[in-house]
Every structure is written in structure tokens, then in C-alpha cells.
Write a protein that holds these residues in place. Sequence first.
Motif, PDB file in Angstrom:
ATOM      1  N   LYS A 106       0.866  -1.178   0.000  1.00 25.97           N
ATOM      2  CA  LYS A 106       0.000   0.000   0.000  1.00 25.97           C
ATOM      3  C   LYS A 106       0.902   1.229   0.000  1.00 25.97           C
ATOM      4  O   LYS A 106       1.732   1.408   0.894  1.00 25.97           O
ATOM      5  CB  LYS A 106      -0.905   0.012   1.231  1.00 25.97           C
ATOM      6  N   ALA A 107       0.728   2.050  -1.026  1.00 22.52           N
ATOM      7  CA  ALA A 107       1.524   3.270  -1.159  1.00 22.52           C
ATOM      8  C   ALA A 107       0.676   4.323  -1.864  1.00 22.52           C
ATOM      9  O   ALA A 107      -0.129   3.989  -2.739  1.00 22.52           O
ATOM     10  CB  ALA A 107       2.805   3.002  -1.949  1.00 22.52           C
ATOM     11  N   ASP A 108       0.854   5.547  -1.480  1.00 20.13           N
ATOM     12  CA  ASP A 108       0.123   6.663  -2.089  1.00 20.13           C
ATOM     13  C   ASP A 108      -1.385   6.444  -2.061  1.00 20.13           C
ATOM     14  O   ASP A 108      -2.099   6.777  -3.023  1.00 20.13           O
ATOM     15  CB  ASP A 108       0.593   6.901  -3.533  1.00 20.13           C
ATOM     16  N   SER A 112      -1.774  -2.686  -3.908  1.00 16.60           N
ATOM     17  CA  SER A 112      -1.500  -3.582  -5.036  1.00 16.60           C
ATOM     18  C   SER A 112      -0.997  -4.903  -4.478  1.00 16.60           C
ATOM     19  O   SER A 112      -0.391  -4.955  -3.413  1.00 16.60           O
ATOM     20  CB  SER A 112      -0.430  -2.994  -5.958  1.00 16.60           C
ATOM     21  N   LYS A 134       6.124  -2.292 -11.469  1.00 12.22           N
ATOM     22  CA  LYS A 134       5.262  -1.524 -10.557  1.00 12.22           C
ATOM     23  C   LYS A 134       5.674  -1.760  -9.098  1.00 12.22           C
ATOM     24  O   LYS A 134       5.708  -0.824  -8.297  1.00 12.22           O
ATOM     25  CB  LYS A 134       3.798  -1.883 -10.760  1.00 12.22           C
ATOM     26  N   GLU A 137       8.783   0.181  -8.478  1.00 15.27           N
ATOM     27  CA  GLU A 137       8.446   1.608  -8.402  1.00 15.27           C
ATOM     28  C   GLU A 137       7.851   1.960  -7.029  1.00 15.27           C
ATOM     29  O   GLU A 137       8.202   2.979  -6.434  1.00 15.27           O
ATOM     30  CB  GLU A 137       7.461   1.970  -9.514  1.00 15.27           C
ATOM     31  N   LEU A 138       6.937   1.120  -6.540  1.00 17.36           N
ATOM     32  CA  LEU A 138       6.329   1.380  -5.230  1.00 17.36           C
ATOM     33  C   LEU A 138       7.369   1.342  -4.106  1.00 17.36           C
ATOM     34  O   LEU A 138       7.325   2.153  -3.189  1.00 17.36           O
ATOM     35  CB  LEU A 138       5.217   0.374  -4.946  1.00 17.36           C
ATOM     36  N   GLY A 141       9.373   4.480  -3.926  1.00 16.65           N
ATOM     37  CA  GLY A 141       8.650   5.667  -3.458  1.00 16.65           C
ATOM     38  C   GLY A 141       9.049   6.000  -2.026  1.00 16.65           C
ATOM     39  O   GLY A 141       9.815   5.282  -1.372  1.00 16.65           O
ATOM     40  N   ALA A 144       5.971   2.940   1.898  1.00  7.28           N
ATOM     41  CA  ALA A 144       5.120   1.831   1.474  1.00  7.28           C
ATOM     42  C   ALA A 144       4.858   0.938   2.679  1.00  7.28           C
ATOM     43  O   ALA A 144       5.767   0.659   3.464  1.00  7.28           O
ATOM     44  CB  ALA A 144       5.788   1.038   0.359  1.00  7.28           C
TER      45      ALA A 144
END
Length: 176
Positions: A106-108, A112, A134, A137-138, A141, A144
Amino acid sequence: MRLKTNTLAIALLSSVFMVGCQPTSPPTDGPQPDLHEDHDQADGHDGHAHPEHGPNGGELLELGAEEYHAELLHDDDAQTVTINLLDSAAKEAVTIPDQEVTLNVKADGSGSQFKLTSTGEGEANSTFTSEDAKLIELLEGEHADITLVVTIAGKQYRGQMHHDHAHGEEGHDHAH
């Protein structure tokens, strides 16, 4: 006779009060041994000492009540995310028959789910990887929340952690 009875009553009451006021264990000379000297009280995990990183330098997720651990490695150069299943001491590999494990991220504000597949074959799997862009990328960030879902010895475990990717810090190792 009355004097003997009063004296006997006072003696009995005094002995009861004296026995009731005694410490439960006799005092000892010198320092008392620390009954928890094998525990690190400052680590925030119920007084038990824990490694901060896995055997490959990755971040650790606790599975169950420290029955097992999982090491999360994020390799920027290879563009892979790896999970290693470890024992309760977070030192030795633990194998499972499954060919994949699930990583929920879970991010932003959104979540996913990713499947990491075994690097081995057969029923002795302990290392699982993903090259999903993806997922990478998460993890790159700022923040996360990660939950690993894995079944070990017939029991499902969920290991959670908050992953902070500190951009711009000197000495930050991206292979975590």
C-alpha cells in the motif's frame, strides 16, 4: 494467671505481625543478578534481542510470534525484489513447498498485490523474486506499507513492515 494469658496473647500477636512483615525473600549481599540479561530491553520487541537486518543485509519482517522471519531485498541495479524465508533467529533458510508468495503493498493511498515466484524447483523453496516494474516503483517511493502472506508448515503467516526509501541520504543502501 491473667498476667500470663495477656503476656502469651501479646507474644503471639507480636510474632504474627513480625512474620507478616518479613520480606518474601531474604536480602542478599552484593548486586542482584539480572534475570533478563539475555534480553535487550531497548529494542521494542518485548525485551528480546533481534537482528536489524537479514543475513544478506535486507529488511526483516517478523512472521508469527517470531516463529519465522522473511528478509526483503530490493536491488535497484538488478531491478528485482527478493524475499528469503528464514528461521526464528533470522539466520537459516526455511523451505516451503509453494512456488510463490504474496506481497501486498500500500503506497500513495492505493494497494496492489504481487506474486513473487520461487527461484528453485520442487518442494524446497526459500527464495522468491519479482521483476515487476510496478512493485519496484512502489518500493522506490517515499513510503510503502508491506504485508507478506506466506504459508509455512500448513499455517498462514502475515508479516508487516513500513518501508521508507530515504532519497538523497548518503550511505543509503538500495539493496535492502
